[in-house]
Design a protein around this motif. Structure first.
Motif, short mmCIF file in Angstrom:
data_model
loop_
_atom_site.label_atom_id
_atom_site.label_comp_id
_atom_site.label_asym_id
_atom_site.label_seq_id
_atom_site.Cartn_x
_atom_site.Cartn_y
_atom_site.Cartn_z
N ILE A 1 0.77 -1.12 -0.02
CA ILE A 1 0.22 0.09 0.09
C ILE A 1 0.79 1.28 0.08
O ILE A 1 0.75 2.10 -0.89
N GLU A 2 1.87 1.51 0.98
CA GLU A 2 2.76 2.42 0.82
C GLU A 2 3.87 2.53 -0.40
O GLU A 2 3.95 3.81 -0.72
N GLY B 1 2.70 2.30 -3.26
CA GLY B 1 1.91 3.03 -4.31
C GLY B 1 1.05 4.36 -3.93
O GLY B 1 0.78 5.21 -4.67
N HIS B 2 1.38 4.75 -2.47
CA HIS B 2 0.58 5.94 -1.84
C HIS B 2 1.48 6.61 -0.79
O HIS B 2 0.81 7.71 -0.53
N GLY B 3 2.58 6.29 -0.54
CA GLY B 3 3.40 6.77 0.15
C GLY B 3 3.03 6.55 1.67
O GLY B 3 1.96 5.80 1.79
N PRO B 4 3.99 7.02 2.62
CA PRO B 4 3.43 6.67 4.09
C PRO B 4 2.21 7.22 4.31
O PRO B 4 2.01 8.13 4.10
N LEU B 5 1.57 6.24 5.09
CA LEU B 5 -0.10 6.57 5.40
C LEU B 5 -0.21 6.79 6.80
O LEU B 5 -1.21 7.47 7.35
N GLY B 6 0.65 6.45 7.63
CA GLY B 6 0.53 6.91 9.29
C GLY B 6 -0.26 5.66 9.73
O GLY B 6 -0.30 4.40 9.38
N ALA B 7 -1.42 5.96 10.69
CA ALA B 7 -1.95 5.14 11.43
C ALA B 7 -2.84 4.37 10.53
O ALA B 7 -3.73 5.20 9.99
N MET B 8 -2.98 3.00 10.93
CA MET B 8 -4.11 2.39 9.90
C MET B 8 -4.81 1.26 10.94
O MET B 8 -4.09 1.16 11.99
N ARG B 9 -5.88 0.77 10.51
CA ARG B 9 -6.52 -0.36 11.18
C ARG B 9 -6.96 -1.25 10.04
O ARG B 9 -6.96 -1.32 8.93
N PRO C 1 -9.31 6.16 1.45
CA PRO C 1 -8.63 5.63 2.75
C PRO C 1 -8.84 4.18 3.23
O PRO C 1 -8.78 3.84 4.33
N ARG C 2 -9.43 3.22 2.06
CA ARG C 2 -9.67 1.99 2.34
C ARG C 2 -9.18 1.17 1.34
O ARG C 2 -9.50 1.67 0.09
N TRP C 3 -8.64 0.09 1.52
CA TRP C 3 -8.11 -0.99 0.43
C TRP C 3 -8.57 -2.45 0.69
O TRP C 3 -8.61 -2.66 2.20
N ARG C 4 -8.85 -3.13 -0.11
CA ARG C 4 -9.29 -4.36 0.32
C ARG C 4 -7.91 -5.07 -0.37
O ARG C 4 -7.44 -4.77 -1.23
N PHE C 5 -7.54 -6.22 0.32
CA PHE C 5 -6.32 -6.96 -0.21
C PHE C 5 -6.55 -8.49 -0.18
O PHE C 5 -7.41 -9.07 0.39
#
Length: 92
Positions: A35-36, A38-46, A71-75
């Protein structure tokens, strides 16, 4: 993004003795890295949803497949085309 966890990875001793299995947290680390990347550092995630359906063994190649945009990804994590883990990551 493809990845393999080498047999000498520091998380493997004791997980599990005699038959090492890559810990789920290591697999999830690779999801976050994808994820990062493709999108750079994202900080806190859940992780509102995660399911592990098959183990990943040391040295096996797996692939992280992402769907969605922040702000949401499925993997899905695939090994030889079969899903071994799936879930959702969201910004906190």
């Amino acid at each position: 993004m493809q990845f393999a966890v080498p047999p000498d990875h520091p998380s493997l001793p004791g997980h599990f003795p005699g038959r090492p299995v890559v810990p789920g947290v290591v697999v999830l680390e690779r999801v976050m890295e994808a994820i990062e990347a493709g999108h750079g550092p994202l900080g806190a995630m859940r992780l509102p949803q995660v399911k592990f359906v098959q183990p990943l063994l040391p040295g096996e190649t797996a692939e992280v497949v992402l769907e969605g945009e922040g702000p949401r990804w499925r993997f899905r994590v695939l090994r030889d085309g079969a899903t071994i883990a799936s879930g959702e990551v969201a910004l906190a």
